[in-house]
Scaffold this motif. Sequence first.
Motif, PDB file in Angstrom:
ATOM      1  N   THR A  67       0.846  -1.197   0.000  1.00 50.74           N
ATOM      2  CA  THR A  67       0.000   0.000   0.000  1.00 50.74           C
ATOM      3  C   THR A  67       0.879   1.242   0.000  1.00 50.74           C
ATOM      4  N   ILE A  68       0.577   2.153  -0.898  1.00 48.92           N
ATOM      5  CA  ILE A  68       1.288   3.420  -0.931  1.00 48.92           C
ATOM      6  C   ILE A  68       0.503   4.458  -0.142  1.00 48.92           C
ATOM      7  N   HIS A  69       1.250   5.254   0.611  1.00 51.75           N
ATOM      8  CA  HIS A  69       0.659   6.372   1.325  1.00 51.75           C
ATOM      9  C   HIS A  69       1.386   7.634   0.881  1.00 51.75           C
ATOM     10  N   ARG A  70       0.632   8.560   0.393  1.00 52.34           N
ATOM     11  CA  ARG A  70       1.199   9.766  -0.183  1.00 52.34           C
ATOM     12  C   ARG A  70       0.880  10.948   0.718  1.00 52.34           C
ATOM     13  N   ASP A  71       1.912  11.689   1.091  1.00 51.48           N
ATOM     14  CA  ASP A  71       1.743  12.885   1.913  1.00 51.48           C
ATOM     15  C   ASP A  71       2.379  14.039   1.143  1.00 51.48           C
ATOM     16  N   SER A  72       1.678  14.515   0.141  1.00 51.71           N
ATOM     17  CA  SER A  72       2.242  15.547  -0.732  1.00 51.71           C
ATOM     18  C   SER A  72       2.600  16.833  -0.007  1.00 51.71           C
ATOM     19  N   PRO A  73       1.748  17.348   0.890  1.00 48.13           N
ATOM     20  CA  PRO A  73       2.105  18.621   1.564  1.00 48.13           C
ATOM     21  C   PRO A  73       3.435  18.549   2.297  1.00 48.13           C
ATOM     22  N   ASN A  74       3.746  17.363   2.842  1.00 48.57           N
ATOM     23  CA  ASN A  74       5.003  17.188   3.563  1.00 48.57           C
ATOM     24  C   ASN A  74       6.079  16.543   2.700  1.00 48.57           C
ATOM     25  N   ARG A  75       5.761  16.360   1.432  1.00 51.92           N
ATOM     26  CA  ARG A  75       6.735  15.849   0.456  1.00 51.92           C
ATOM     27  C   ARG A  75       7.250  14.471   0.855  1.00 51.92           C
ATOM     28  N   LYS A  76       6.350  13.634   1.315  1.00 52.60           N
ATOM     29  CA  LYS A  76       6.759  12.297   1.717  1.00 52.60           C
ATOM     30  C   LYS A  76       5.866  11.257   1.057  1.00 52.60           C
ATOM     31  N   VAL A  77       6.438  10.087   0.872  1.00 53.77           N
ATOM     32  CA  VAL A  77       5.680   8.962   0.369  1.00 53.77           C
ATOM     33  C   VAL A  77       6.172   7.708   1.069  1.00 53.77           C
ATOM     34  N   TYR A  78       5.234   6.829   1.383  1.00 54.82           N
ATOM     35  CA  TYR A  78       5.538   5.620   2.135  1.00 54.82           C
ATOM     36  C   TYR A  78       5.056   4.397   1.367  1.00 54.82           C
ATOM     37  N   LEU A  79       5.711   3.286   1.626  1.00 52.39           N
ATOM     38  CA  LEU A  79       5.285   2.021   1.050  1.00 52.39           C
ATOM     39  C   LEU A  79       5.173   1.006   2.173  1.00 52.39           C
ATOM     40  N   GLU A  80       3.955   0.572   2.431  1.00 52.49           N
ATOM     41  CA  GLU A  80       3.731  -0.499   3.393  1.00 52.49           C
ATOM     42  C   GLU A  80       3.715  -1.822   2.648  1.00 52.49           C
ATOM     43  N   MET A  81       4.521  -2.746   3.114  1.00 51.81           N
ATOM     44  CA  MET A  81       4.626  -4.050   2.462  1.00 51.81           C
ATOM     45  C   MET A  81       4.274  -5.123   3.472  1.00 51.81           C
ATOM     46  N   ASN A  82       3.258  -5.888   3.162  1.00 54.61           N
ATOM     47  CA  ASN A  82       2.812  -6.980   4.018  1.00 54.61           C
ATOM     48  C   ASN A  82       2.944  -8.312   3.291  1.00 54.61           C
ATOM     49  N   SER A  83       2.857  -9.372   4.065  1.00 54.17           N
ATOM     50  CA  SER A  83       2.943 -10.732   3.505  1.00 54.17           C
ATOM     51  C   SER A  83       4.152 -10.858   2.579  1.00 54.17           C
TER      52      SER A  83
END
Length: 120
Positions: A67-83
């Motif tokens: 799952t990607i989580h995008r936080d554009s105002p804070n210029r960050k992006v995350y990738l949650e990886m499960n299984s």
Amino acid sequence: QVQLVESGGTSAQAGGSLRLSCAASGIIYSIGDMGWYRQAPGEERELVVSSREGSVNYAEFAKGRFTIHRDSPNRKVYLEMNSLKPEDTAVYYCHVEVRTTTLSAWRDYWGQGTQVIVSG
């Protein structure tokens, strides 16, 4: 200039989870596409997930697990990886599309990569 700094890559057991982070800094007027790619040893770099405002595109292997989580105002992006699976072992790269001014063209920027190793 724009810099991307990734973190979160480490070793994990199959079935486990990891969260990768990417932070962009520098002169940024607006952000377009944000996403993650990966490159396994001996393989070409491949898309994991890309995200624009209002749309997300996952690679088939990522659907239902990542799952990607995008936080554009804070210029960050995350990738949650499960299984996680051993075949997820790769260097993961953050990608961001940026305009530095109102008149500039979109440019692609890449992080330095963060290693994920999945065993078991």
